[in-house]
Write a protein that holds these residues in place. Structure first.
Motif, PDB file in Angstrom:
ATOM      1  N   LEU A   1     -60.182  89.877 -20.291  1.00 50.40           N
ATOM      2  CA  LEU A   1     -60.448  88.653 -19.551  1.00 50.40           C
ATOM      3  C   LEU A   1     -61.928  88.488 -19.210  1.00 50.40           C
ATOM      4  O   LEU A   1     -62.326  87.451 -18.679  1.00 50.40           O
ATOM      5  CB  LEU A   1     -59.628  88.628 -18.257  1.00 50.40           C
ATOM      6  CG  LEU A   1     -58.106  88.704 -18.428  1.00 50.40           C
ATOM      7  CD1 LEU A   1     -57.418  88.698 -17.067  1.00 50.40           C
ATOM      8  CD2 LEU A   1     -57.597  87.560 -19.287  1.00 50.40           C
TER       9      LEU A   1
ATOM     10  N   THR B   1     -59.526  84.940 -26.508  1.00 52.08           N
ATOM     11  CA  THR B   1     -59.191  83.748 -25.721  1.00 52.08           C
ATOM     12  C   THR B   1     -57.844  83.971 -25.038  1.00 52.08           C
ATOM     13  O   THR B   1     -56.936  84.581 -25.617  1.00 52.08           O
ATOM     14  CB  THR B   1     -59.131  82.477 -26.589  1.00 52.08           C
ATOM     15  OG1 THR B   1     -58.107  82.608 -27.581  1.00 52.08           O
ATOM     16  CG2 THR B   1     -60.474  82.225 -27.264  1.00 52.08           C
ATOM     17  N   ASN B   2     -57.726  83.466 -23.820  1.00 51.57           N
ATOM     18  CA  ASN B   2     -56.531  83.724 -23.023  1.00 51.57           C
ATOM     19  C   ASN B   2     -56.135  82.507 -22.206  1.00 51.57           C
ATOM     20  O   ASN B   2     -56.982  81.886 -21.554  1.00 51.57           O
ATOM     21  CB  ASN B   2     -56.782  84.877 -22.036  1.00 51.57           C
ATOM     22  CG  ASN B   2     -57.257  86.140 -22.705  1.00 51.57           C
ATOM     23  OD1 ASN B   2     -56.489  86.855 -23.320  1.00 51.57           O
ATOM     24  ND2 ASN B   2     -58.558  86.411 -22.597  1.00 51.57           N
TER      25      ASN B   2
ATOM     26  N   ALA C   1     -65.022  86.790 -23.975  1.00 53.55           N
ATOM     27  CA  ALA C   1     -63.709  86.346 -23.524  1.00 53.55           C
ATOM     28  C   ALA C   1     -63.810  84.941 -22.949  1.00 53.55           C
ATOM     29  O   ALA C   1     -64.702  84.660 -22.140  1.00 53.55           O
ATOM     30  CB  ALA C   1     -63.155  87.303 -22.474  1.00 53.55           C
TER      31      ALA C   1
ATOM     32  N   SER D   1     -51.803  87.553 -21.134  1.00 49.89           N
ATOM     33  CA  SER D   1     -53.192  87.658 -20.684  1.00 49.89           C
ATOM     34  C   SER D   1     -53.402  88.910 -19.831  1.00 49.89           C
ATOM     35  O   SER D   1     -54.503  89.439 -19.740  1.00 49.89           O
ATOM     36  CB  SER D   1     -53.609  86.410 -19.904  1.00 49.89           C
ATOM     37  OG  SER D   1     -52.892  86.298 -18.682  1.00 49.89           O
TER      38      SER D   1
ATOM     39  N   LEU E   1     -54.352  81.661 -18.885  1.00 47.47           N
ATOM     40  CA  LEU E   1     -54.085  82.461 -17.693  1.00 47.47           C
ATOM     41  C   LEU E   1     -52.669  82.285 -17.157  1.00 47.47           C
ATOM     42  O   LEU E   1     -52.246  83.032 -16.271  1.00 47.47           O
ATOM     43  CB  LEU E   1     -55.113  82.137 -16.614  1.00 47.47           C
ATOM     44  CG  LEU E   1     -56.555  82.525 -16.973  1.00 47.47           C
ATOM     45  CD1 LEU E   1     -57.492  82.229 -15.800  1.00 47.47           C
ATOM     46  CD2 LEU E   1     -56.660  83.989 -17.388  1.00 47.47           C
TER      47      LEU E   1
ATOM     48  N   GLU F   1     -57.459  78.136 -17.547  1.00 44.00           N
ATOM     49  CA  GLU F   1     -56.623  78.138 -16.360  1.00 44.00           C
ATOM     50  C   GLU F   1     -55.247  77.554 -16.624  1.00 44.00           C
ATOM     51  O   GLU F   1     -54.237  78.035 -16.109  1.00 44.00           O
ATOM     52  CB  GLU F   1     -57.309  77.351 -15.235  1.00 44.00           C
ATOM     53  CG  GLU F   1     -56.527  77.293 -13.948  1.00 44.00           C
ATOM     54  CD  GLU F   1     -56.333  78.652 -13.298  1.00 44.00           C
ATOM     55  OE1 GLU F   1     -55.299  78.848 -12.642  1.00 44.00           O
ATOM     56  OE2 GLU F   1     -57.210  79.527 -13.478  1.00 44.00           O
TER      57      GLU F   1
ATOM     58  N   ASN G   1     -61.333  82.137 -20.956  1.00 38.29           N
ATOM     59  CA  ASN G   1     -60.063  82.021 -20.248  1.00 38.29           C
ATOM     60  C   ASN G   1     -59.787  80.565 -19.889  1.00 38.29           C
ATOM     61  O   ASN G   1     -60.696  79.843 -19.469  1.00 38.29           O
ATOM     62  CB  ASN G   1     -60.086  82.867 -18.975  1.00 38.29           C
ATOM     63  CG  ASN G   1     -60.357  84.333 -19.263  1.00 38.29           C
ATOM     64  OD1 ASN G   1     -59.821  84.882 -20.221  1.00 38.29           O
ATOM     65  ND2 ASN G   1     -61.193  84.959 -18.458  1.00 38.29           N
TER      66      ASN G   1
ATOM     67  N   SER H   1     -54.728  85.509 -27.114  1.00 42.49           N
ATOM     68  CA  SER H   1     -53.585  86.171 -26.459  1.00 42.49           C
ATOM     69  C   SER H   1     -53.313  87.534 -27.085  1.00 42.49           C
ATOM     70  O   SER H   1     -52.172  87.876 -27.397  1.00 42.49           O
ATOM     71  CB  SER H   1     -52.333  85.287 -26.541  1.00 42.49           C
ATOM     72  OG  SER H   1     -52.525  84.062 -25.876  1.00 42.49           O
TER      73      SER H   1
END
Length: 558
Positions: free
Chosen positions: A502, A489-490, A511, A497, A492, A515, A513, A264
């Protein structure tokens, strides 16, 4: 501390004062006397254990007797921390990783050219774990502290109880300067000029390099020269602002930091390339995903409540209509228009806070419950907003005086040293362009640099320079800056984010992601559990495999 509360697009989003220095006596134990007492109590407790451990160990007695530090042969004449380190050594498995340690040789100013100032030091709080460390040649995870005190030990079980045993790694977690009770300036208020020099990402990273070098020496690791038997690769880890710092560590100190794990991490927000509306658009989408119809219900309620505020006969009447504390209104709110704007903003701040905690998805989340308040058609808009403020108070103002009314000042401004320090960074180094679009569920609001400049000049006497940090560190073009081995890392569902990477930038700037993920859900304070969603569970495996691959490459290159 609420990170969401810190992003404003109007001069009225935060209180304006003429304060040029900062109060050092907040409720965080920040005054020197209480901080020193707390620290001394910790050290005395630890030294008592050390004295007990020393008894019966003749070899340690010989070490004391032969000490060349001029402290004599009397055990009790030795510094308390020296006794502890001699008693348990750097690899002690019994050391509580949530027990604070202090590095007294941290430099106040790493970049000073003044000979007198360049030698000044302070006590940097940190935590360490060598529970799983396999010795020199094994990696070190550096967990980066951010815009809040580290009062409760290690932050991320995924690192301490999963990655550390997997790689035989040591872990160190370092508190960010000026956050928490132990600071480079103690016993008095820091001036704005001092903060301009000392409260920067560059100074914070230099702190962490110096302390990590000290830790590597304790572990008998080599600082430089990647020989497999002694070199301990350094992996920085952080989420949100510390995630940004983790990536910067790898970019700025590539010969010291080998791998960055940045969750993040809003680099694109800080380099000003992110769309200013993406933040609250994501909050809106996340709320709608949890509770269909939430976005429309919130917008309709706020629009009608806004009319009610503006049609009130007075500010006092408006405040009482929504059960807001009449005596807890920021000084900068002078009229109904200003009150209306700030009430609407406080709702968006609250939803941003709820969004960060919106994992794993369920009806138990504060965001879902907040949506239900707005979606209650049995009451009129004024009552819905009043009920929301009551709900918000129960979530974030539980320690207010009597809880009978909503404290708008606290909702907008936060309190204490950590909030002040982060506010200063948002006016100097971490410029965040965040507004509300017409597509969001909030009252539209444009962020402008002019409004930020006005606020920062009035509050601190400083002028924000949005591109200065990216120009200094080069993170607006990672490839051109030669970056590598950075993992972003994200989640979503996390508004941050929208300001992160992304997509893969290269084969070594990656990256991942998730959900269902919210704000650094892969680096939660719970760690991997049965309650995690499938994408996060898969993420733990992917993260581990990527780190393993990069560590193998480092070893092969040694």
């Amino acid at each position: 501390m609420s990170a969401a509360m810190k992003f404003y697009g109007s001069i009225n989003a935060r209180p304006i004062t003429s304060r040029a220095t900062f109060d050092d006596s907040d409720g965080n134990g920040a005054n020197e006397a209480s901080g020193k007492q707390s620290r001394d109590e910790t050290l005395i407790s630890r030294s008592s254990f050390a004295v007990r451990a020393i008894v019966g160990f003749a070899s340690l007695m010989l070490l004391f007797a032969s000490s060349g530090k001029g402290r004599g042969t009397n055990i009790m004449s030795l510094h308390k921390r020296d006794m502890l380190s001699l008693a348990i050594g750097p690899y002690d498995d019994d050391h509580d990783m949530n027990e604070p340690l202090f590095y007294d040789d941290q430099l106040v100013n790493h970049f000073s050219t003044d000979p007198d100032a360049s030698s000044a030091t302070w006590s940097n709080r940190y935590y360490k774990s060598t529970k799983y460390f396999k010795g020199p040649g094994s990696p070190i995870f550096v967990i980066i502290g951010g815009e809040g005190a580290l009062d409760h030990g290690m932050l991320y079980p995924f690192v301490t109880e999963h990655l550390a045993p997997r790689f035989g790694a040591a872990v160190i977690e370092i508190e960010h300067r000026f956050y928490g009770p132990y600071r480079p300036i103690m016993g008095r208020e820091a001036t704005v000029q001092e903060l301009l020099e000392l409260l920067t990402p560059q100074q914070a990273m230099a702190d962490m390099v110096r302390l990590t070098k000290h830790f590597k020496d304790e572990l008998n690791c080599l600082d430089y020269g990647r020989t497999p038997d002694k070199y301990c690769p350094v992996i920085t880890v952080g989420g949100s602002y510390p995630g940004f710092l983790s990536a910067m560590f790898r970019l700025v100190y590539p010969d010291f930091v080998d791998i960055s794990y940045a969750s993040s991490a809003p680099l694109k927000l800080y380099d000003q390339s992110a769309n200013q509306y993406v933040y609250y658009d994501i909050v809106t989408q996340a709320a709608e995903r949890l509770s269909a119809g939430c976005a429309r219900a919130v917008r309709e309620t706020l629009e009608r409540a806004s009319v009610a505020i503006m049609e009130s006969s007075s500010m006092e009447d408006a405040l009482k209509s929504f059960n807001m504390c009449v005596d807890k209104v920021p000084d900068f709110i002078k009229d109904l228009a200003s009150l209306n704007e700030n009430v609407m903003m406080s709702v968006s701040f609250s939803f941003a806070n709820f969004d960060m905690d919106a994992y794993p998805p369920s009806k138990d989340l504060a965001m879902y419950k907040a949506c239900q308040v707005f979606q209650n058609k049995d009451v009129n808009p004024v009552e819905r907003l009043k009920n929301f403020l009551k709900f918000d108070r129960s979530e974030y103002q539980s320690e207010a005086d009597d809880g009978s009314c909503f404290d708008l000042s606290a909702a907008l401004s936060g309190s204490g040293n950590d909030d002040q320090m982060w506010d200063f960074q948002l006016c100097t180094t971490q410029i965040n362009p965040i507004g509300c679009s017409t597509d969001s569920m909030f009252i539209p609001r444009e962020w402008t640099l002019d409004s930020l400049v006005e606020y920062c000049q009035a509050t601190f006497g400083v002028t924000p320079h949005p591109h200065a940090l990216a120009d200094a560190l080069g993170f607006d073009d990672l490839l051109a800056s030669g970056a590598s081995r950075i993992l972003f890392t994200n989640g979503l569902q996390d508004m941050w984010s929208g300001g992160s990477y992304l997509e893969n930038v290269s084969d070594s700037i990656l990256a991942l992601n998730f959900e269902n993920g919210a704000h650094h859900s892969d680096l939660s304070h719970v760690g991997p559990s049965d309650g995690d969603t499938y994408d996060i569970k898969q993420g733990f495996v992917q993260i581990t495999n990527i780190l393993a691959k990069w560590l193998d490459e480092i070893k092969a290159d040694s």
